[in-house]
Write an enzyme that holds these catalytic residues in place. Structure first.
Site, short mmCIF file in Angstrom:
data_model
loop_
_atom_site.label_atom_id
_atom_site.label_comp_id
_atom_site.label_asym_id
_atom_site.label_seq_id
_atom_site.Cartn_x
_atom_site.Cartn_y
_atom_site.Cartn_z
N TYR A 85 0.98 -0.99 -0.12
CA TYR A 85 -0.10 0.14 0.17
C TYR A 85 1.27 1.33 -0.19
O TYR A 85 1.72 0.97 0.99
CB TYR A 85 -1.07 -0.57 1.04
CG TYR A 85 -2.18 1.09 1.23
CD1 TYR A 85 -3.03 1.56 0.88
CD2 TYR A 85 -1.54 2.11 2.39
CE1 TYR A 85 -3.49 3.29 0.47
CE2 TYR A 85 -2.59 3.15 2.47
CZ TYR A 85 -3.62 3.41 2.01
OH TYR A 85 -3.98 4.58 1.54
N ASP A 123 9.23 2.92 -1.07
CA ASP A 123 9.03 3.79 -0.07
C ASP A 123 8.79 3.41 1.04
O ASP A 123 8.43 2.05 2.40
CB ASP A 123 6.99 2.94 -0.55
CG ASP A 123 6.29 3.90 0.47
OD1 ASP A 123 6.12 4.41 1.23
OD2 ASP A 123 4.46 3.98 0.40
N LYS A 165 5.40 9.10 8.73
CA LYS A 165 5.27 8.34 10.21
C LYS A 165 5.80 9.26 10.67
O LYS A 165 6.03 10.42 11.44
CB LYS A 165 4.79 7.19 9.68
CG LYS A 165 3.81 7.05 8.88
CD LYS A 165 2.89 5.02 8.90
CE LYS A 165 2.28 4.78 7.93
NZ LYS A 165 1.07 4.55 8.64
N1 PLP Z 1 3.10 4.26 2.08
C1 PLP Z 1 3.30 3.22 3.00
C2 PLP Z 1 4.23 2.33 3.48
C3 PLP Z 1 2.05 3.56 4.07
O1 PLP Z 1 2.45 2.48 4.37
C4 PLP Z 1 0.86 4.61 3.70
C5 PLP Z 1 -0.19 4.27 4.79
O2 PLP Z 1 -0.12 3.70 5.78
C6 PLP Z 1 1.45 5.11 2.78
C7 PLP Z 1 2.34 5.17 2.08
C8 PLP Z 1 -0.20 6.64 2.92
O3 PLP Z 1 0.49 7.34 3.46
P1 PLP Z 1 -0.81 8.25 4.37
O4 PLP Z 1 -1.81 7.91 4.84
O5 PLP Z 1 0.06 9.27 5.49
O6 PLP Z 1 -1.17 9.15 3.22
#
Ligand code: PLP
Length: 435
Positions: A143, A238, A270
């Site tokens: 995700y 990511d 985060k």
């Molecule tokens: N990328 C990863 C690996 C994530 O775990 C998340 C959210 O959990 C995101 C992107 C998206 O981040 P946000 O919820 O701050 O938009």
């Protein structure tokens, strides 16, 4: 145990907000019951509006590496607040935060944004702008936020062509996305052999955490980086979840630094926001130079680099020393071992999977190496387990597909509460899996 206030708030919320929540998983749909509305949190614990206290193993889904309301983070934020909340002009703290990120990771330049979704969306636009190519490759079960092109599922049969993962995403938005099974080197090699000259970037969670935690096989990220490099595509790692969480340098510090490769672009979020909306993307200076105002690729944000969020993030990162990661590892090991024992004693099939300080408990016999494996979980058993933990004062993620997060504030007392709850929850899981 009554939850009158949470129930009343949920009824009010449901009247004015879809599903009563501002992000779907908070609604407890995967485990049933009424979400607990939180009144306050401190250290390892949260207190709901009915006065029930929980040891928190969600940590706001990852950011709270130092626990809730850390005194030094709170003091820094209060100091910054007294000077105003947003200027729409550059500040010193943004430079400090960017330097901290550049100092800990292989990125040469970084741009601050407000959410992980924004970070991945911007990184992909930049990769497309830099390479002049269109195709984006991702893995099923990873995700990257709710970016249209990434809310894609694998198409049917052997095809790698993606289909929209949700109504509202047009087929044209995912037509250039390819979705492959995680860990499948043959699928990656075949895709690049077939259309490598069209691939702008491959994006992967540095270690997947959104299908439950799966550690990449040693050399897998390296293989991805090298494959991208050979075909002139960019490798985007990511680290929104893993960054400054899996280890002091994120997952890259656990494998990239050892294996000797660097991503072209990385995304963060985060922990680096310290509980505020802050995220970032960064990478090679020549790629970042394509961004507006230096280059032609447009990207912007009213609240990007917000001074309060940047202050919370900077203070958190500066406090996130090796000792913090050692503590989180030790406390996490105690929880993992106890969960393993309780579930084994109760005869509940399970697999515990870790990447650095992150881990999750899959309610299935192992191994779990990709999304198909993760989906073999007994979600009914997890729901029963979750509610029994909640009743015994432990707040777990309300979904079987999530990481459990500890913090430096999880002291012996907090861990003891978790250890006491686990046998009860394992028994509840056993009953549910029989039913
Ligand atoms: N990328 C990863 C690996 C994530 O775990 C998340 C959210 O959990 C995101 C992107 C998206 O981040 P946000 O919820 O701050 O938009």
């Amino acid at each position: 145990m009554t939850h009158d206030r949470s129930e009343a708030l949920f009824a009010r919320a449901s009247a004015v907000t879809p599903g009563g929540v501002n992000s779907p998983v908070r609604a407890f749909r995967a485990v049933g019951g009424t979400p607990r509305f939180i009144h306050s949190a401190s250290g390892a614990r949260m207190t709901d509006v009915d006065g029930h206290e929980y040891v928190d193993l969600v940590g706001s889904w990852g950011p709270m590496l130092l626990g809730h309301a850390h005194p030094e983070v709170m003091a820094a934020v209060q100091d910054a607040l007294a000077r105003g909340t947003s200027y729409g002009a550059p500040t010193e703290v943004e430079v400090d935060l960017a330097e901290e990120i550049v100092g800990r990771t292989p990125v040469e330049q970084v741009r601050l944004v407000s959410s992980g979704t924004e970070a991945t969306m911007s990184a992909i636009r930049l990769a497309r702008g830099f390479t002049g190519r269109d195709v984006v490759v991702k893995f099923a079960g990873c995700y990257h936020g709710h970016v249209d092109a990434l809310l894609a599922s694998a198409g049917s049969g052997l095809t790698t062509l993606a289909v929209p993962g949700t109504p509202g995403v047009p087929e044209t938005a995912t037509a250039l996305t390819r979705v492959l099974p995680y860990h499948d080197r043959d699928a990656v090699a075949a895709l690049f052999a077939d259309e490598g000259d069209r691939v702008a970037c491959l994006i992967t969670e540095a270690a997947p955490g959104n299908m439950g935690v799966i550690a990449p096989d040693p050399g897998f990220n390296q293989f991805l980086a090298q494959t991208c490099g050979r075909h002139g595509a960019l490798f985007i790692s990511d680290e929104v979840m893993t960054g400054f969480r899996a280890s002091r340098q994120g997952q890259w510090g656990l494998d990239g630094a050892l294996e000797g490769w660097t991503p072209d672009l990385m995304t963060f979020g985060k922990v680096m926001g310290g509980g505020f909306p802050a995220a970032a993307f960064g990478g090679r200076a020549d790629v970042m130079a394509m961004l507006s105002p230096l280059g032609p690729v447009y990207q912007a944000g009213t609240l990007s680099g917000n001074p309060i969020a940047a202050t919370a993030g900077l203070t958190t990162l500066r406090l996130a020393t090796d000792d913090v990661y050692t503590h989180v590892t030790t406390a996490g090991d105690a929880v993992k071992d106890a969960a393993d024992k309780a579930l084994s004693d109760a005869g509940v099939p399970h697999t515990i999977s870790s990447a650095g300080t992150m881990f999750s408990v899959f309610f299935t016999d192992g191994p779990v190496r990709d999304y198909d494996d993760a989906q073999r979980q007994d979600t009914a058993a997890y729901a029963a387990f979750f509610h029994a933990m909640l009743d015994h004062g432990v707040y777990l993620p309300p979904s079987a597909y999530e990481a459990w997060f500890l913090s430096s504030a999880h002291d012996d007392d907090a861990v003891a509460t978790v250890l006491e709850a686990l046998p009860h929850a394992a028994a509840a899981a056993r009953e549910a899996s029989r039913g």
